[in-house]
Design a protein around this motif. Structure first.
Motif, PDB file in Angstrom:
ATOM      1  N   SER A 165      15.586  21.297  67.662  1.00 55.18           N
ATOM      2  CA  SER A 165      14.533  20.543  68.353  1.00 55.18           C
ATOM      3  C   SER A 165      13.399  20.158  67.407  1.00 55.18           C
ATOM      4  O   SER A 165      12.619  19.247  67.711  1.00 55.18           O
ATOM      5  N   GLY A 166      13.293  20.830  66.261  1.00 54.53           N
ATOM      6  CA  GLY A 166      12.276  20.474  65.270  1.00 54.53           C
ATOM      7  C   GLY A 166      12.515  19.083  64.690  1.00 54.53           C
ATOM      8  O   GLY A 166      11.593  18.416  64.235  1.00 54.53           O
ATOM      9  N   GLY A 167      13.777  18.648  64.697  1.00 56.71           N
ATOM     10  CA  GLY A 167      14.116  17.295  64.247  1.00 56.71           C
ATOM     11  C   GLY A 167      13.899  17.022  62.762  1.00 56.71           C
ATOM     12  O   GLY A 167      13.799  15.868  62.350  1.00 56.71           O
ATOM     13  N   LEU A 168      13.837  18.075  61.933  1.00 54.77           N
ATOM     14  CA  LEU A 168      13.525  17.875  60.514  1.00 54.77           C
ATOM     15  C   LEU A 168      14.746  17.857  59.600  1.00 54.77           C
ATOM     16  O   LEU A 168      14.664  17.428  58.453  1.00 54.77           O
ATOM     17  N   ALA A 169      15.884  18.354  60.100  1.00 55.21           N
ATOM     18  CA  ALA A 169      17.036  18.590  59.217  1.00 55.21           C
ATOM     19  C   ALA A 169      17.893  17.341  59.008  1.00 55.21           C
ATOM     20  O   ALA A 169      17.871  16.412  59.821  1.00 55.21           O
ATOM     21  N   GLU A 170      18.639  17.344  57.911  1.00 50.26           N
ATOM     22  CA  GLU A 170      19.569  16.236  57.633  1.00 50.26           C
ATOM     23  C   GLU A 170      20.717  16.238  58.640  1.00 50.26           C
ATOM     24  O   GLU A 170      21.280  15.189  58.952  1.00 50.26           O
ATOM     25  N   TYR A 171      21.089  17.423  59.110  1.00 57.02           N
ATOM     26  CA  TYR A 171      22.189  17.543  60.080  1.00 57.02           C
ATOM     27  C   TYR A 171      21.755  18.440  61.225  1.00 57.02           C
ATOM     28  O   TYR A 171      21.029  19.422  61.009  1.00 57.02           O
TER      29      TYR A 171
END
Ligand code: BG6
Ligand code: MG
Length: 212
Positions: A193-199
């Motif tokens: 849910s942080g939405g920061l990752a590449e995947y």
């Protein structure tokens, strides 16, 4: 292949210890008369033991000396380790084990990058004591995630450049640590849910689609 190695967070990624952390912090908080719930426990994800204690103590009316804080952290850890003793290879899911084996079969090096000082104990409990190529954990770092230290050490131990490593994390602080280390990150669970990752992984085995 996009990466040469994968560095896994332990708690919340390879196995689920959240509830044991919760129970152990709750026991300490109850004894000190501090309110503690699951949402406060969620803030402790990826955070070192002493930094976690500071978060728990935010709701404490009194003050603890440095010595009392160390004793409180030790009390929590004693409760936590007693709970960890209940863990066995049955706490390692087939999906996680099969995915790890498949990643290794592709020629990837597999490492651990965890803030926990109990890493080796937990890995032994779940039957992965000798499994990973290298382990970087709470015993070899001085700074907690989101600082990149734990992942940079993992890359160094694996003899890989940071850009050749993919980090797998369930904590937003861990995704930030991976990026600060110059590594791509795959989020699972809470970190999605942080939405920061590449995947974003819906399930652990989705990792297999991130590496080719
Ligand atoms: C991390 C957990 O893996 O390890 C945190 O997500 C925990 O919640 C931290 O505080 C330190 O763990 P330990 O086992 O050294 O107390
Ligand atoms: Mg974690």
């Amino acid at each position: 292949m996009k990466y040469k190695g994968i560095v896994f967070d332990l708690d919340g990624v390879i196995c689920s210890t959240d509830h044991y952390h919760y129970l152990a912090w709750k026991a300490l908080a109850d004894r000190l008369g501090i309110y503690f719930d699951e949402s406060i426990n969620n803030r402790l994800r990826g955070v070192s033991r002493m930094a976690s204690l500071d978060i728990v103590l935010e709701r404490y009316d009194g003050t603890l000396s440095a010595e009392e804080k160390l004793a409180a952290a030790e009390e929590k850890n004693d409760t936590y380790r007693a709970l960890l003793r209940q863990m066995s290879p049955a706490d390692l899911s087939d999906e996680v084990k099969q995915t790890l084996d498949a990643l290794r079969a592709k020629g990837l090096l597999l490492g651990i990058g965890s803030s926990s000082k109990n890493t080796k104990f937990i890995l032994e409990r779940i039957g992965l004591g000798d499994y990973f190529d290298k382990i970087s954990d709470g015993t070899n770092i001085t700074r907690s995630k989101p600082d990149p230290e734990v992942f940079l050490k993992a890359a160094e131990y694996l003899a890989l450049a940071p850009r050749d490593c993919l980090v797998v994390e369930d904590a937003v602080a861990g995704i930030q640590a991976a990026h600060a280390a110059g590594m791509d990150a795959a989020a699972i669970g809470d970190a999605v849910s942080g939405g920061l990752a590449e995947y974003n992984l819906g399930s652990f085995s989705d990792l297999l689609r991130c590496v080719d």
